[in-house]
Design a protein around this motif. Sequence first.
Motif, PDB file in Angstrom:
ATOM      1  N   GLY A  19      -7.027  16.273  49.371  1.00  0.00           N
ATOM      2  CA  GLY A  19      -6.962  16.969  48.095  1.00  0.00           C
ATOM      3  C   GLY A  19      -6.340  18.346  48.152  1.00  0.00           C
ATOM      4  O   GLY A  19      -6.491  19.139  47.214  1.00  0.00           O
ATOM      5  N   HIS A  20      -5.619  18.641  49.246  1.00  0.00           N
ATOM      6  CA  HIS A  20      -4.996  19.954  49.384  1.00  0.00           C
ATOM      7  C   HIS A  20      -3.508  19.840  49.724  1.00  0.00           C
ATOM      8  O   HIS A  20      -2.890  20.820  50.145  1.00  0.00           O
ATOM      9  CB  HIS A  20      -5.674  20.759  50.495  1.00  0.00           C
ATOM     10  CG  HIS A  20      -7.072  21.177  50.194  1.00  0.00           C
ATOM     11  ND1 HIS A  20      -8.138  20.296  50.215  1.00  0.00           N
ATOM     12  CD2 HIS A  20      -7.601  22.390  49.881  1.00  0.00           C
ATOM     13  CE1 HIS A  20      -9.250  20.948  49.935  1.00  0.00           C
ATOM     14  NE2 HIS A  20      -8.953  22.222  49.733  1.00  0.00           N
ATOM     15  N   GLU A  21      -2.929  18.662  49.569  1.00  0.00           N
ATOM     16  CA  GLU A  21      -1.552  18.448  50.013  1.00  0.00           C
ATOM     17  C   GLU A  21      -0.599  18.313  48.816  1.00  0.00           C
ATOM     18  O   GLU A  21      -0.993  17.818  47.760  1.00  0.00           O
ATOM     19  CB  GLU A  21      -1.470  17.180  50.874  1.00  0.00           C
ATOM     20  CG  GLU A  21      -2.350  17.231  52.128  1.00  0.00           C
ATOM     21  CD  GLU A  21      -1.969  18.355  53.060  1.00  0.00           C
ATOM     22  OE1 GLU A  21      -0.760  18.655  53.178  1.00  0.00           O
ATOM     23  OE2 GLU A  21      -2.883  18.950  53.679  1.00  0.00           O
ATOM     24  N   PRO A  22       0.659  18.732  48.972  1.00  0.00           N
ATOM     25  CA  PRO A  22       1.623  18.619  47.868  1.00  0.00           C
ATOM     26  C   PRO A  22       1.997  17.168  47.611  1.00  0.00           C
ATOM     27  O   PRO A  22       2.051  16.348  48.536  1.00  0.00           O
ATOM     28  CB  PRO A  22       2.835  19.417  48.377  1.00  0.00           C
ATOM     29  CG  PRO A  22       2.721  19.373  49.867  1.00  0.00           C
ATOM     30  CD  PRO A  22       1.244  19.375  50.161  1.00  0.00           C
ATOM     31  N   LEU A  23       2.255  16.868  46.365  1.00  0.00           N
ATOM     32  CA  LEU A  23       2.581  15.504  45.978  1.00  0.00           C
ATOM     33  C   LEU A  23       3.841  15.002  46.675  1.00  0.00           C
ATOM     34  O   LEU A  23       3.960  13.809  46.978  1.00  0.00           O
ATOM     35  CB  LEU A  23       2.757  15.435  44.455  1.00  0.00           C
ATOM     36  CG  LEU A  23       2.892  14.041  43.832  1.00  0.00           C
ATOM     37  CD1 LEU A  23       1.624  13.213  44.067  1.00  0.00           C
ATOM     38  CD2 LEU A  23       3.170  14.162  42.337  1.00  0.00           C
ATOM     39  N   ASP A  24       4.800  15.887  46.957  1.00  0.00           N
ATOM     40  CA  ASP A  24       6.051  15.485  47.588  1.00  0.00           C
ATOM     41  C   ASP A  24       6.029  15.689  49.108  1.00  0.00           C
ATOM     42  O   ASP A  24       7.062  15.637  49.763  1.00  0.00           O
ATOM     43  CB  ASP A  24       7.232  16.241  46.983  1.00  0.00           C
ATOM     44  CG  ASP A  24       7.106  17.754  47.155  1.00  0.00           C
ATOM     45  OD1 ASP A  24       6.064  18.225  47.664  1.00  0.00           O
ATOM     46  OD2 ASP A  24       8.049  18.469  46.764  1.00  0.00           O
TER      47      ASP A  24
ATOM     48  N   LYS B 287      -9.765  22.649  62.878  1.00  0.00           N
ATOM     49  CA  LYS B 287      -8.699  23.644  62.954  1.00  0.00           C
ATOM     50  C   LYS B 287      -7.499  23.091  63.731  1.00  0.00           C
ATOM     51  O   LYS B 287      -6.758  23.843  64.379  1.00  0.00           O
ATOM     52  CB  LYS B 287      -9.227  24.925  63.608  1.00  0.00           C
ATOM     53  CG  LYS B 287     -10.271  25.632  62.761  1.00  0.00           C
ATOM     54  CD  LYS B 287      -9.707  26.042  61.404  1.00  0.00           C
ATOM     55  CE  LYS B 287     -10.785  26.584  60.480  1.00  0.00           C
ATOM     56  NZ  LYS B 287     -10.238  26.940  59.140  1.00  0.00           N
ATOM     57  N   CYS B 288      -7.292  21.796  63.648  1.00  0.00           N
ATOM     58  CA  CYS B 288      -6.145  21.138  64.273  1.00  0.00           C
ATOM     59  C   CYS B 288      -4.856  21.865  63.893  1.00  0.00           C
ATOM     60  O   CYS B 288      -4.692  22.306  62.747  1.00  0.00           O
ATOM     61  CB  CYS B 288      -6.095  19.681  63.806  1.00  0.00           C
ATOM     62  SG  CYS B 288      -4.590  18.778  64.234  1.00  0.00           S
ATOM     63  N   VAL B 289      -3.943  21.987  64.855  1.00  0.00           N
ATOM     64  CA  VAL B 289      -2.705  22.711  64.572  1.00  0.00           C
ATOM     65  C   VAL B 289      -1.803  21.943  63.607  1.00  0.00           C
ATOM     66  O   VAL B 289      -0.889  22.519  63.013  1.00  0.00           O
ATOM     67  CB  VAL B 289      -1.936  23.031  65.873  1.00  0.00           C
ATOM     68  CG1 VAL B 289      -2.751  23.959  66.758  1.00  0.00           C
ATOM     69  CG2 VAL B 289      -1.561  21.770  66.620  1.00  0.00           C
ATOM     70  N   GLU B 290      -2.041  20.639  63.448  1.00  0.00           N
ATOM     71  CA  GLU B 290      -1.273  19.827  62.506  1.00  0.00           C
ATOM     72  C   GLU B 290      -2.161  19.338  61.357  1.00  0.00           C
ATOM     73  O   GLU B 290      -1.934  18.279  60.781  1.00  0.00           O
ATOM     74  CB  GLU B 290      -0.641  18.640  63.226  1.00  0.00           C
ATOM     75  CG  GLU B 290       0.347  19.049  64.310  1.00  0.00           C
ATOM     76  CD  GLU B 290       1.004  17.862  64.980  1.00  0.00           C
ATOM     77  OE1 GLU B 290       0.850  16.734  64.478  1.00  0.00           O
ATOM     78  OE2 GLU B 290       1.672  18.056  66.004  1.00  0.00           O
ATOM     79  N   LEU B 291      -3.155  20.121  61.031  1.00  0.00           N
ATOM     80  CA  LEU B 291      -4.177  19.719  60.075  1.00  0.00           C
ATOM     81  C   LEU B 291      -3.613  19.365  58.704  1.00  0.00           C
ATOM     82  O   LEU B 291      -2.753  20.060  58.168  1.00  0.00           O
ATOM     83  CB  LEU B 291      -5.187  20.860  59.905  1.00  0.00           C
ATOM     84  CG  LEU B 291      -6.451  20.537  59.101  1.00  0.00           C
ATOM     85  CD1 LEU B 291      -7.365  19.630  59.908  1.00  0.00           C
ATOM     86  CD2 LEU B 291      -7.189  21.821  58.726  1.00  0.00           C
ATOM     87  N   LEU B 292      -4.114  18.251  58.155  1.00  0.00           N
ATOM     88  CA  LEU B 292      -3.926  17.904  56.751  1.00  0.00           C
ATOM     89  C   LEU B 292      -5.294  17.903  56.104  1.00  0.00           C
ATOM     90  O   LEU B 292      -6.300  17.597  56.760  1.00  0.00           O
ATOM     91  CB  LEU B 292      -3.279  16.523  56.613  1.00  0.00           C
ATOM     92  CG  LEU B 292      -1.870  16.368  57.183  1.00  0.00           C
ATOM     93  CD1 LEU B 292      -1.430  14.906  57.104  1.00  0.00           C
ATOM     94  CD2 LEU B 292      -0.879  17.255  56.449  1.00  0.00           C
TER      95      LEU B 292
ATOM     96  N   VAL C  72     -12.847  15.687  54.821  1.00  0.00           N
ATOM     97  CA  VAL C  72     -11.953  16.646  54.190  1.00  0.00           C
ATOM     98  C   VAL C  72     -10.705  16.859  55.043  1.00  0.00           C
ATOM     99  O   VAL C  72      -9.635  17.162  54.521  1.00  0.00           O
ATOM    100  CB  VAL C  72     -12.688  17.982  53.951  1.00  0.00           C
ATOM    101  CG1 VAL C  72     -11.725  19.083  53.532  1.00  0.00           C
ATOM    102  CG2 VAL C  72     -13.772  17.818  52.897  1.00  0.00           C
ATOM    103  N   THR C  73     -10.843  16.688  56.355  1.00  0.00           N
ATOM    104  CA  THR C  73      -9.741  16.990  57.253  1.00  0.00           C
ATOM    105  C   THR C  73      -9.188  15.738  57.923  1.00  0.00           C
ATOM    106  O   THR C  73      -9.907  14.772  58.164  1.00  0.00           O
ATOM    107  CB  THR C  73     -10.176  17.980  58.344  1.00  0.00           C
ATOM    108  OG1 THR C  73     -11.280  17.423  59.068  1.00  0.00           O
ATOM    109  CG2 THR C  73     -10.594  19.302  57.740  1.00  0.00           C
ATOM    110  N   VAL C  74      -7.900  15.803  58.223  1.00  0.00           N
ATOM    111  CA  VAL C  74      -7.215  14.769  59.004  1.00  0.00           C
ATOM    112  C   VAL C  74      -6.599  15.476  60.206  1.00  0.00           C
ATOM    113  O   VAL C  74      -5.763  16.363  60.042  1.00  0.00           O
ATOM    114  CB  VAL C  74      -6.114  14.067  58.182  1.00  0.00           C
ATOM    115  CG1 VAL C  74      -5.399  13.025  59.033  1.00  0.00           C
ATOM    116  CG2 VAL C  74      -6.718  13.408  56.942  1.00  0.00           C
ATOM    117  N   ALA C  75      -7.035  15.093  61.400  1.00  0.00           N
ATOM    118  CA  ALA C  75      -6.606  15.771  62.619  1.00  0.00           C
ATOM    119  C   ALA C  75      -5.717  14.871  63.467  1.00  0.00           C
ATOM    120  O   ALA C  75      -5.819  13.643  63.408  1.00  0.00           O
ATOM    121  CB  ALA C  75      -7.830  16.209  63.423  1.00  0.00           C
TER     122      ALA C  75
END
Length: 363
Positions: A124-129, A116-121, A99-102
């Motif tokens: 399925g929770h990111e904007p298309l643009d 809880k990475c400070v630059e976490l992605l 679920v997470t990309v750190a």
Amino acid sequence: MDTQTLPLTASAQVWTGGSDFRNLSVDLPELAHGEAMATIDLATICGSDIHTISGRRSGPHPGILGHEAVGRITSIGPGGIQDFKGRQLQPGDRVIWSVTVACGQCARCRAGVTAKCVELLKTGHEPLDGVWGLSGGYSSHIHLRRGITMVSVPETVSDAAAAPVACATATVMAVVEAAGMLAGKRVLVSGAGMLGIVACAVAQHRGASAVHVRDINPERLALAQEFGATDAAAPNADRTRLAVDIAIDVSGAAQAVESALGALDISGRLVLAGSVSPGPAVSFDPERMVRSLLTITGVHNYEPRHLQEAMDFVNETRDTYQWDALVEEPRALAELPFVMQPPTGRSLRKSVTPNVGTIRRTS
């Protein structure tokens, strides 16, 4: 880099706000070092996505939702990619992803708290643009960025069993790690949704002396007994005070949290994992916490090791528990807007697939 021919675009159901979706073509990005592209064979619909479109939790839109999925690698960027166990992955390999990309470099990542990475992605929770537009499972393809955890799926595990591992099952592994040793312990599970059912199975498998589950849904209580619960009842079904060593709340209901805290015996531990949207505050008695040596801890998301542990658990118990039975027969991806509803009865997940004929149904 793999040189096989790929389509130039992915077909995705893009969430545009509210309950609205649009079927759009999304350009496939050029793969950077350590990245990959995968096709989606099956995506299950997590309750959190239903909460998002109903307004119970916020989310960026337009965007591609979906964070429980299984698929196959189609193309690999420079440098190659590995699964969690260090095996070099190849096109055609079957995988699930975290679920997470750190980033792997910040203080939190270095401390082992990559969730809880400070630059976490988040898948399925990111904007298309945004920087990771093709991030969700409700699409024909997903872009697997560097920093995502990939776990190989054994051919003995079906698509329906594998997809929920990426969220529900892996989260439970983080929860039971926070709970501590389960062998010989009395365990209470509040909530008999997907996480609660998995928690019952893990507790039973790890030797809990009793597994109590509480839920308001009679069908789910019956299901819990098939997945390891030794006692399944509605909340406050009797006035006998329940005493447990470990309480796990995956319901997120304030009353259930208070009841679980009240059930803890001396040195008991309460693990909260269901409270992921705003709700009423819960009170507690500090003196009782001190004198009874109680512990309360929270779990949100999971670490890479939990994803591998979850897949291993589902594979190991595939003949003990009917994991496939928890997921409804898949619908075509184009039907996603019509199936974004809470499951009913004994079903705990609805599912969609871009290519119905490719679903793997190993039992």
